[in-house]
Design a protein around this motif. Structure first.
Motif, PDB file in Angstrom:
ATOM      1  N   ALA A 163       0.848  -1.194   0.000  1.00 59.06           N
ATOM      2  CA  ALA A 163       0.000   0.000   0.000  1.00 59.06           C
ATOM      3  C   ALA A 163       0.879   1.237   0.000  1.00 59.06           C
ATOM      4  O   ALA A 163       1.716   1.409   0.901  1.00 59.06           O
ATOM      5  CB  ALA A 163      -0.928   0.016   1.210  1.00 59.06           C
ATOM      6  N   TYR A 164       0.702   2.083  -1.006  1.00 59.10           N
ATOM      7  CA  TYR A 164       1.401   3.368  -1.036  1.00 59.10           C
ATOM      8  C   TYR A 164       0.514   4.405  -0.381  1.00 59.10           C
ATOM      9  O   TYR A 164      -0.602   4.670  -0.836  1.00 59.10           O
ATOM     10  CB  TYR A 164       1.718   3.792  -2.479  1.00 59.10           C
ATOM     11  CG  TYR A 164       2.164   5.234  -2.585  1.00 59.10           C
ATOM     12  CD1 TYR A 164       3.249   5.697  -1.835  1.00 59.10           C
ATOM     13  CD2 TYR A 164       1.499   6.139  -3.407  1.00 59.10           C
ATOM     14  CE1 TYR A 164       3.654   7.030  -1.913  1.00 59.10           C
ATOM     15  CE2 TYR A 164       1.904   7.465  -3.505  1.00 59.10           C
ATOM     16  CZ  TYR A 164       2.982   7.902  -2.753  1.00 59.10           C
ATOM     17  OH  TYR A 164       3.376   9.217  -2.812  1.00 59.10           O
ATOM     18  N   GLN A 180       0.290  11.461  -9.923  1.00 59.66           N
ATOM     19  CA  GLN A 180       1.316  11.348  -8.886  1.00 59.66           C
ATOM     20  C   GLN A 180       1.310   9.947  -8.279  1.00 59.66           C
ATOM     21  O   GLN A 180       2.365   9.340  -8.074  1.00 59.66           O
ATOM     22  CB  GLN A 180       1.076  12.381  -7.783  1.00 59.66           C
ATOM     23  CG  GLN A 180       1.416  13.812  -8.159  1.00 59.66           C
ATOM     24  CD  GLN A 180       1.025  14.786  -7.068  1.00 59.66           C
ATOM     25  OE1 GLN A 180      -0.016  14.629  -6.411  1.00 59.66           O
ATOM     26  NE2 GLN A 180       1.849  15.798  -6.852  1.00 59.66           N
ATOM     27  N   ALA A 181       0.120   9.453  -7.967  1.00 64.34           N
ATOM     28  CA  ALA A 181       0.007   8.134  -7.367  1.00 64.34           C
ATOM     29  C   ALA A 181       0.495   7.054  -8.323  1.00 64.34           C
ATOM     30  O   ALA A 181       1.261   6.164  -7.945  1.00 64.34           O
ATOM     31  CB  ALA A 181      -1.442   7.873  -6.961  1.00 64.34           C
ATOM     32  N   GLN A 182       0.084   7.136  -9.578  1.00 55.08           N
ATOM     33  CA  GLN A 182       0.493   6.149 -10.574  1.00 55.08           C
ATOM     34  C   GLN A 182       2.010   6.131 -10.738  1.00 55.08           C
ATOM     35  O   GLN A 182       2.621   5.057 -10.879  1.00 55.08           O
ATOM     36  CB  GLN A 182      -0.187   6.429 -11.906  1.00 55.08           C
ATOM     37  CG  GLN A 182       0.389   5.675 -13.103  1.00 55.08           C
ATOM     38  CD  GLN A 182       0.392   4.164 -12.957  1.00 55.08           C
ATOM     39  OE1 GLN A 182      -0.449   3.608 -12.262  1.00 55.08           O
ATOM     40  NE2 GLN A 182       1.340   3.498 -13.608  1.00 55.08           N
ATOM     41  N   GLN A 183       2.627   7.295 -10.714  1.00 56.10           N
ATOM     42  CA  GLN A 183       4.083   7.370 -10.877  1.00 56.10           C
ATOM     43  C   GLN A 183       4.794   6.579  -9.781  1.00 56.10           C
ATOM     44  O   GLN A 183       5.730   5.815 -10.058  1.00 56.10           O
ATOM     45  CB  GLN A 183       4.540   8.830 -10.855  1.00 56.10           C
ATOM     46  CG  GLN A 183       6.032   9.023 -11.077  1.00 56.10           C
ATOM     47  CD  GLN A 183       6.430  10.490 -11.094  1.00 56.10           C
ATOM     48  OE1 GLN A 183       5.684  11.356 -10.656  1.00 56.10           O
ATOM     49  NE2 GLN A 183       7.620  10.776 -11.601  1.00 56.10           N
ATOM     50  N   ALA A 203      -0.895  -6.967  -5.534  1.00 53.86           N
ATOM     51  CA  ALA A 203      -1.769  -5.793  -5.456  1.00 53.86           C
ATOM     52  C   ALA A 203      -1.041  -4.647  -4.775  1.00 53.86           C
ATOM     53  O   ALA A 203      -0.480  -4.808  -3.688  1.00 53.86           O
ATOM     54  CB  ALA A 203      -3.045  -6.133  -4.694  1.00 53.86           C
ATOM     55  N   ILE A 204      -1.046  -3.490  -5.427  1.00 56.97           N
ATOM     56  CA  ILE A 204      -0.505  -2.271  -4.831  1.00 56.97           C
ATOM     57  C   ILE A 204      -1.667  -1.300  -4.645  1.00 56.97           C
ATOM     58  O   ILE A 204      -2.243  -0.810  -5.617  1.00 56.97           O
ATOM     59  CB  ILE A 204       0.588  -1.633  -5.711  1.00 56.97           C
ATOM     60  CG1 ILE A 204       1.677  -2.653  -6.064  1.00 56.97           C
ATOM     61  CG2 ILE A 204       1.215  -0.441  -4.982  1.00 56.97           C
ATOM     62  CD1 ILE A 204       2.780  -2.095  -6.963  1.00 56.97           C
ATOM     63  N   LEU A 205      -2.010  -1.052  -3.400  1.00 58.51           N
ATOM     64  CA  LEU A 205      -3.145  -0.204  -3.067  1.00 58.51           C
ATOM     65  C   LEU A 205      -2.698   1.246  -2.907  1.00 58.51           C
ATOM     66  O   LEU A 205      -1.553   1.514  -2.565  1.00 58.51           O
ATOM     67  CB  LEU A 205      -3.803  -0.668  -1.756  1.00 58.51           C
ATOM     68  CG  LEU A 205      -4.053  -2.174  -1.575  1.00 58.51           C
ATOM     69  CD1 LEU A 205      -4.774  -2.417  -0.244  1.00 58.51           C
ATOM     70  CD2 LEU A 205      -4.844  -2.734  -2.739  1.00 58.51           C
ATOM     71  N   TYR A 206      -3.639   2.165  -3.119  1.00 62.88           N
ATOM     72  CA  TYR A 206      -3.385   3.569  -2.799  1.00 62.88           C
ATOM     73  C   TYR A 206      -4.067   3.872  -1.476  1.00 62.88           C
ATOM     74  O   TYR A 206      -5.242   3.535  -1.288  1.00 62.88           O
ATOM     75  CB  TYR A 206      -3.901   4.511  -3.894  1.00 62.88           C
ATOM     76  CG  TYR A 206      -3.735   5.965  -3.482  1.00 62.88           C
ATOM     77  CD1 TYR A 206      -2.479   6.552  -3.486  1.00 62.88           C
ATOM     78  CD2 TYR A 206      -4.808   6.706  -3.028  1.00 62.88           C
ATOM     79  CE1 TYR A 206      -2.300   7.868  -3.065  1.00 62.88           C
ATOM     80  CE2 TYR A 206      -4.644   8.016  -2.599  1.00 62.88           C
ATOM     81  CZ  TYR A 206      -3.387   8.588  -2.618  1.00 62.88           C
ATOM     82  OH  TYR A 206      -3.215   9.875  -2.184  1.00 62.88           O
ATOM     83  N   GLY A 207      -3.357   4.539  -0.569  1.00 61.72           N
ATOM     84  CA  GLY A 207      -3.922   4.777   0.756  1.00 61.72           C
ATOM     85  C   GLY A 207      -3.761   6.191   1.250  1.00 61.72           C
ATOM     86  O   GLY A 207      -3.209   6.400   2.332  1.00 61.72           O
ATOM     87  N   GLY A 227      -7.586   0.170  -2.866  1.00 62.56           N
ATOM     88  CA  GLY A 227      -7.406   1.244  -1.907  1.00 62.56           C
ATOM     89  C   GLY A 227      -7.377   0.749  -0.481  1.00 62.56           C
ATOM     90  O   GLY A 227      -8.050  -0.219  -0.126  1.00 62.56           O
ATOM     91  N   LEU A 228      -6.570   1.418   0.342  1.00 63.07           N
ATOM     92  CA  LEU A 228      -6.594   1.237   1.786  1.00 63.07           C
ATOM     93  C   LEU A 228      -7.322   2.458   2.326  1.00 63.07           C
ATOM     94  O   LEU A 228      -6.786   3.569   2.316  1.00 63.07           O
ATOM     95  CB  LEU A 228      -5.178   1.133   2.347  1.00 63.07           C
ATOM     96  CG  LEU A 228      -5.057   0.905   3.857  1.00 63.07           C
ATOM     97  CD1 LEU A 228      -5.751  -0.375   4.286  1.00 63.07           C
ATOM     98  CD2 LEU A 228      -3.586   0.882   4.279  1.00 63.07           C
ATOM     99  N   ILE A 229      -8.538   2.250   2.753  1.00 61.91           N
ATOM    100  CA  ILE A 229      -9.482   3.346   2.997  1.00 61.91           C
ATOM    101  C   ILE A 229      -9.605   3.638   4.486  1.00 61.91           C
ATOM    102  O   ILE A 229      -9.910   2.738   5.276  1.00 61.91           O
ATOM    103  CB  ILE A 229     -10.885   2.996   2.447  1.00 61.91           C
ATOM    104  CG1 ILE A 229     -10.787   2.399   1.034  1.00 61.91           C
ATOM    105  CG2 ILE A 229     -11.783   4.218   2.471  1.00 61.91           C
ATOM    106  CD1 ILE A 229     -10.140   3.275   0.014  1.00 61.91           C
TER     107      ILE A 229
END
Length: 249
Positions: A163-164, A180-183, A203-207, A227-229
């Motif tokens: 998770a980023y 930015q997140a995709q980069q 899996a790489i989540l956006y958090g 996503g990490l929500i």
């Protein structure tokens, strides 16, 4: 492309009554989602959540796990204990743990290893502070944090979820732009590719403050696998909207 995962992190929120109402509302509105779904609840509520989630439609997660297997570590919860409650995921290295509890990269890596040994998938969090981003250190920071986990887990790195979470976007209402997140996700994917053959399936989540309004655009990015929500996972309507925005892998 891996199947997307939407995981809620309730943080230190909840009560027996509120948890029951929230999970029942989530289950009632879930339908047949295109993604995997999980909720990471405070440790005292694991037993309650296990019962309420018995159908298996939503997986159970913990918010932390001890780096130690057992012993004189008052207040710690081991991976084996979590496993007995049916925990499938455990968050490790959340920025709040790193910041408020002094967790180092080595500690985070040890926690990920303990989770894997118990058959629990660690959701390994990496991310830079605003000062690090402004100094152009984003890539160096996140790759250093991930490198520690790669070194500790070896060939098991293919079994983690990453998770980023840009620290400057957690609980602030600020969100990295999809670009930015995709980069950063692409950088992390490349690092994983150098460590294991299964990188495309991790899996790489956006958090970082993903919510019902911005989820679709973030989740459409090629290397954002869910996503990490945080706050939005405490509202069933908002959480369900994010789940509905996810795509099939």
């Amino acid at each position: 492309m891996t199947k997307q995962l939407i995981a809620g992190n309730w943080k230190m929120n909840g009560s027996l009554a509120a948890n029951q109402a929230l999970l029942q509302a989530m289950l009632a509105g879930l339908g047949s989602p295109a993604c995997a779904v999980a909720v990471c609840v405070p440790a005292p509520y694991l037993a309650q959540a296990k019962t309420l989630l018995a159908s298996g439609a939503i997986s159970l997660g913990a918010q932390d796990v001890s780096q130690h297997e057992a012993g004189a570590y008052t207040g710690e919860v081991s991976a084996a204990m979590l496993k007995e409650f049916g925990v499938r995921y455990a968050i490790v290295g959340h920025s709040e743990r790193r910041q408020y509890h002094g967790e180092t990269d080595a500690v985070v890596a040890a926690k990920a290893q303990r989770a894997l040994e118990a058959g629990i998938t660690p959701i390994v969090c990496v991310g830079e502070t605003l000062a690090e981003r402004d100094a152009g250190q984003t890539e160096a920071t996140v790759t250093r944090q991930l490198a520690a986990v790669i070194a500790a887990t070896g060939p098991r790195i293919g079994d983690i979820v990453l998770a980023y979470e840009p620290v400057w976007a957690i609980g602030t209402g600020k969100t990295a732009t999809p670009q930015q997140a995709q980069q950063v996700h692409a950088v992390l994917r490349a690092q994983l590719a150098g460590a294991c053959e299964q990188a495309a399936g991790i899996a790489i989540l956006y958090g970082g403050s993903m919510n019902a309004a911005n989820a679709a655009e973030l989740l459409a990015q090629p290397d954002i696998d869910g996503g990490l929500i945080g706050g939005a996972s405490l509202s069933a309507p908002d959480f369900l909207k994010i789940i509905a925005a996810a795509r099939k892998g």
